[in-house]
Design a protein around this motif. Structure first.
Motif, PDB file in Angstrom:
ATOM      1  N   LEU A 349       0.548  -1.290   0.087  1.00 22.37           N
ATOM      2  CA  LEU A 349      -0.404   0.527   0.298  1.00 22.37           C
ATOM      3  C   LEU A 349       1.145   1.561  -0.220  1.00 22.37           C
ATOM      4  O   LEU A 349       0.211   2.063  -0.481  1.00 22.37           O
ATOM      5  CB  LEU A 349      -1.009   0.002   1.162  1.00 22.37           C
ATOM      6  N   VAL A 350       1.973   0.868   0.767  1.00 20.15           N
ATOM      7  CA  VAL A 350       2.850   2.378   0.482  1.00 20.15           C
ATOM      8  C   VAL A 350       3.604   3.017  -0.809  1.00 20.15           C
ATOM      9  O   VAL A 350       3.243   3.793  -0.746  1.00 20.15           O
ATOM     10  CB  VAL A 350       4.560   2.409   2.039  1.00 20.15           C
ATOM     11  N   GLY A 351       3.523   1.057  -1.302  1.00 21.19           N
ATOM     12  CA  GLY A 351       4.506   1.918  -2.481  1.00 21.19           C
ATOM     13  C   GLY A 351       3.189   2.332  -3.314  1.00 21.19           C
ATOM     14  O   GLY A 351       3.350   3.171  -4.176  1.00 21.19           O
ATOM     15  N   ALA A 352       2.370   2.129  -3.548  1.00 23.06           N
ATOM     16  CA  ALA A 352       1.270   2.410  -4.618  1.00 23.06           C
ATOM     17  C   ALA A 352       0.296   3.147  -4.207  1.00 23.06           C
ATOM     18  O   ALA A 352       0.687   4.259  -4.788  1.00 23.06           O
ATOM     19  CB  ALA A 352       0.248   1.643  -4.591  1.00 23.06           C
ATOM     20  N   VAL A 353       0.559   3.927  -2.999  1.00 21.47           N
ATOM     21  CA  VAL A 353      -0.136   4.852  -2.703  1.00 21.47           C
ATOM     22  C   VAL A 353       1.494   5.976  -2.883  1.00 21.47           C
ATOM     23  O   VAL A 353       0.684   7.495  -2.950  1.00 21.47           O
ATOM     24  CB  VAL A 353      -0.272   5.411  -0.749  1.00 21.47           C
ATOM     25  N   ALA A 354       2.231   5.940  -2.705  1.00 16.75           N
ATOM     26  CA  ALA A 354       3.538   7.223  -3.175  1.00 16.75           C
ATOM     27  C   ALA A 354       3.450   7.314  -4.259  1.00 16.75           C
ATOM     28  O   ALA A 354       3.634   8.682  -4.630  1.00 16.75           O
ATOM     29  CB  ALA A 354       4.847   6.403  -2.462  1.00 16.75           C
ATOM     30  N   SER A 355       3.613   5.985  -4.951  1.00 16.29           N
ATOM     31  CA  SER A 355       3.474   6.588  -6.894  1.00 16.29           C
ATOM     32  C   SER A 355       2.499   7.431  -7.238  1.00 16.29           C
ATOM     33  O   SER A 355       2.327   7.893  -8.133  1.00 16.29           O
ATOM     34  CB  SER A 355       3.460   5.492  -7.593  1.00 16.29           C
ATOM     35  N   LEU A 356       0.976   6.928  -6.814  1.00 15.89           N
ATOM     36  CA  LEU A 356      -0.057   7.516  -7.029  1.00 15.89           C
ATOM     37  C   LEU A 356      -0.121   9.180  -7.205  1.00 15.89           C
ATOM     38  O   LEU A 356      -0.431   9.540  -7.475  1.00 15.89           O
ATOM     39  CB  LEU A 356      -1.269   6.513  -6.049  1.00 15.89           C
ATOM     40  N   PHE A 489      -3.017   8.404 -15.524  1.00 11.74           N
ATOM     41  CA  PHE A 489      -1.852   9.178 -15.034  1.00 11.74           C
ATOM     42  C   PHE A 489      -1.444   8.879 -13.464  1.00 11.74           C
ATOM     43  O   PHE A 489      -0.684   7.537 -13.512  1.00 11.74           O
ATOM     44  CB  PHE A 489      -0.861  10.704 -14.884  1.00 11.74           C
ATOM     45  N   ALA A 490      -2.719   8.937 -12.787  1.00 18.86           N
ATOM     46  CA  ALA A 490      -2.530   8.266 -11.241  1.00 18.86           C
ATOM     47  C   ALA A 490      -2.861   6.738 -11.299  1.00 18.86           C
ATOM     48  O   ALA A 490      -1.708   6.698 -10.696  1.00 18.86           O
ATOM     49  CB  ALA A 490      -3.609   8.558 -10.475  1.00 18.86           C
ATOM     50  N   VAL A 491      -3.587   6.381 -12.283  1.00 19.16           N
ATOM     51  CA  VAL A 491      -4.010   4.584 -12.473  1.00 19.16           C
ATOM     52  C   VAL A 491      -2.718   4.362 -12.447  1.00 19.16           C
ATOM     53  O   VAL A 491      -1.922   3.378 -11.841  1.00 19.16           O
ATOM     54  CB  VAL A 491      -4.479   4.512 -13.066  1.00 19.16           C
TER      55      VAL A 491
END
Length: 608
Positions: A349-356, A489-491
């Motif tokens: 979750l941290v990795g995906a949310v940070a990139s988002l 872009f966010a997805v």
């Protein structure tokens, strides 16, 4: 089967000559040469090709093909099968649904090119043709005979388009290529395959299972080639062999069947991929497999941005780096300044949310740009990320990433007490560290494929396609272009960050040099974009196949040294020249690049 027909005779009018091939040999003799050459090719693979085992693969054994002989055997079998199908033998007409001889020409070329490459390699490496055994001479003569016979067969000359007297483009067309080139192109062309009647459901499912098993076999063989000569021969045979199957119409029929059972096809593909670690005896090739999946998953996320929304992003690898760094910082690594150790689900979750978050922050001020301007800005973001990560070393900036040393000693993942870093025995098979990560990455890839399919078929997915095709027209129809592009872009960024969390634990160390625009080994932004374009923009299978090839081929071609990128670049140029729509293209892009194609009744939305 290509039939020889002549125009009906009328009084005072001579009969039209029978169609001929590229050379002056009569067609019936040419077919006989193709059949005889194919049979002799098969026989030669069971003979010794050289007297010494110094050449890789030990081609000295009688009665048992090995190494490159197996590849030539496949080419010989295809050549013989396609040549016999031309005689109209009952039952063999299903082998060539297209009805032409283009498949035979490519099959004979595959056997000829692989055999002569092997013979030349033996002569060069061992010091002359004197090192060839009778089998080596026989395979050279047999494959040449089959190829010459295939070239003697007639072909269907495409009818020219009607000439518009008011259109001066006809004069440009006549000057564009010579008659000889058109003749060569026609010799390797084929008619569209005959329509396939709907088979019983269980038969079509069996066909899908066979296709998936064949794909697993080809991938496992290619990734497991143990020496350079075998891999080069594999590329030759696989390339021309696939062209032969495509020209025969079998690929089109298999595609039609899989399109009727998309869900079963997707499940079958993932089951076949999950069986890959069980075909390996150690982690040597599972290592390449897990990196291919990471690369493919990121490429599929980029396909949302480039393939569906039409946004040219040249710094996409930075989002992979953001996810990897975010996961590494909370992984419990002694190099992390935070000193925390999150469980796997929290690190993901941290990795995906940070990139988002980074995707939104970068996309909000830049997505009002279009075309080349947007590409330049995203390229700058990728370089800014790498330089910033390099400077956060406690000297040039805050102590966060340890600069060029990166975050090292990242511990292995543990999921529900299952340590992915330790070998495990399942059903009698020992699964090593990289095989564990391969299965985990395959699960993440399945999630990314699900997101891509659902988003592509949704209302927002149709808006992405509308923006890609004509943004001005989409805006005029009421689509909020900025919001739609920002969502893409966010997805895409969050999917890249998802893959980055696994990459951080697989590589043990995260450094800025891993996330460049271009480099000899992917993943990097240039290779990711190439995987999407060459695989097939807007499709699911395209980026997965493109990423697999773009990672595997450079990894296997390292023996070329300084000529590696040159050879790789030539291969890409040839691919884009003869198949610009990509390896797996949807119907819309086929129409864009091939104007002579017949327009379909319904266009595919995603070309999955």
């Amino acid at each position: 089967m290509t039939t020889q027909t002549t125009a009906p005779e009328t009084p005072g009018t001579p009969a039209a000559p029978a169609p001929a091939g590229l050379i002056g040999i009569p067609p019936h003799i040419g077919r006989a040469l193709a059949v005889g050459g194919g049979v002799l090719t098969i026989i030669s693979t069971f003979m010794s090709w050289t007297w010494t085992s110094a050449f890789p693969g030990d081609l000295t054994v009688y009665g048992y093909p090995g190494g490159l002989q197996v590849l030539v055997l496949i080419g010989g079998l295809l050549t013989t099968l396609f040549a016999l199908a031309g005689y109209g033998i009952k039952g063999l007409r299903y082998v060539v649904p297209s009805g032409g001889d283009a498949a035979l020409k490519f099959a004979a070329l595959a056997a000829f090119a692989t055999a002569w490459y092997t013979v030349i390699a033996i002569s060069v490496e061992l010091g002359g043709v004197v090192n060839l055994d009778p089998g080596g001479y026989l395979v050279a003569i047999a494959t040449l005979t089959a190829f010459v016979g295939a070239l003697a067969l007639p072909f269907d000359q495409p009818e020219p388009d009607p000439i518009d007297p008011d259109d001066d483009s006809w004069e440009k067309f006549k000057n564009r290529s010579s008659h000889k080139w058109e003749t060569v192109k026609a010799a390797f062309s084929s008619r569209p395959p005959r329509p396939v009647g709907k088979l019983p459901t269980y038969v079509e499912i069996l066909v899908i299972a066979v296709v998936m098993a064949l794909g697993l076999l080809v991938f496992t063989y290619g990734i497991g080639t143990q020496y350079d000569e075998l891999f080069v021969g594999f590329l030759i045979t696989a390339g021309f062999g696939f062209a032969a199957l495509n020209k025969s119409g079998l690929v089109a029929q298999a595609t039609e069947i899989t399109s009727r059972h998309q869900t079963i096809t997707v499940w079958g593909a993932f089951i076949a991929a999950a069986l890959f670690p069980f075909t390996q005896t150690d982690d040597q090739y599972a290592t390449i497999g897990v990196y291919i999946l990471i690369f493919a998953t990121v490429a599929l996320g980029l396909n949302i941005v480039v393939g569906l929304a039409g946004l040219l992003d040249l710094g996409y690898v930075a989002f992979l780096g953001v996810g990897a760094y975010a996961a590494a910082l909370v992984s419990g690594s002694p190099s992390s300044p935070f000193g925390v150790h999150f469980p796997f689900w929290a690190a993901v979750l941290v990795g995906a949310v940070a990139s988002l978050v980074f995707g939104v922050l970068i996309g909000a001020p830049t997505l009002r740009l279009r075309g080349d301007y947007l590409a330049i800005v995203t390229l700058g973001f990728g370089e800014i990320f790498r330089i910033t990560a390099n400077n956060l070393d406690g000297t040039s900036g805050p102590s966060l990433t340890n600069g060029s040393n990166g975050i090292s000693s990242i511990p292995n993942l543990t999921i529900l007490g299952f340590d992915l870093g330790a070998p495990h025995t399942i059903a009698g098979f020992t699964i090593g560290r990289f095989a564990n990560y391969f299965l985990l990455m395959l699960l993440i890839t399945a999630v990314v494929v699900l997101v891509f399919r659902r988003s592509g078929d949704s209302r927002i997915g149709r808006a992405w396609v509308a923006i890609r095709e004509d943004e001005t027209a989409a805006l005029a129809m009421g689509i909020n272009g900025f919001r739609v592009k920002l969502i893409a872009f966010a997805v895409g960024a969050s999917l890249a960050g998802l893959a980055g969390t696994v990459q951080a634990h697989v590589t043990y160390t995260v450094t800025p040099e891993q996330y460049q625009f271009a480099g000899p080994i992917p993943p990097n932004s240039a290779f990711l974009l190439a995987a999407v374009v060459l695989g097939g923009m807007g499709t699911i299978g395209g980026p997965l196949i493109g990423a697999s090839l773009l990672y595997l081929i450079p990894n296997k071609l390292q023996f070329l040294g300084d000529y590696q990128l040159f050879a790789f670049g030539v291969a890409l140029i040839l691919l884009m020249r003869f198949r610009p729509e990509g390896l797996v293209a949807n119907r819309r892009r086929q129409l864009e690049f091939h104007e002579e194609a017949e327009a379909p009744t319904v266009l595919s939305k995603t070309g999955a």
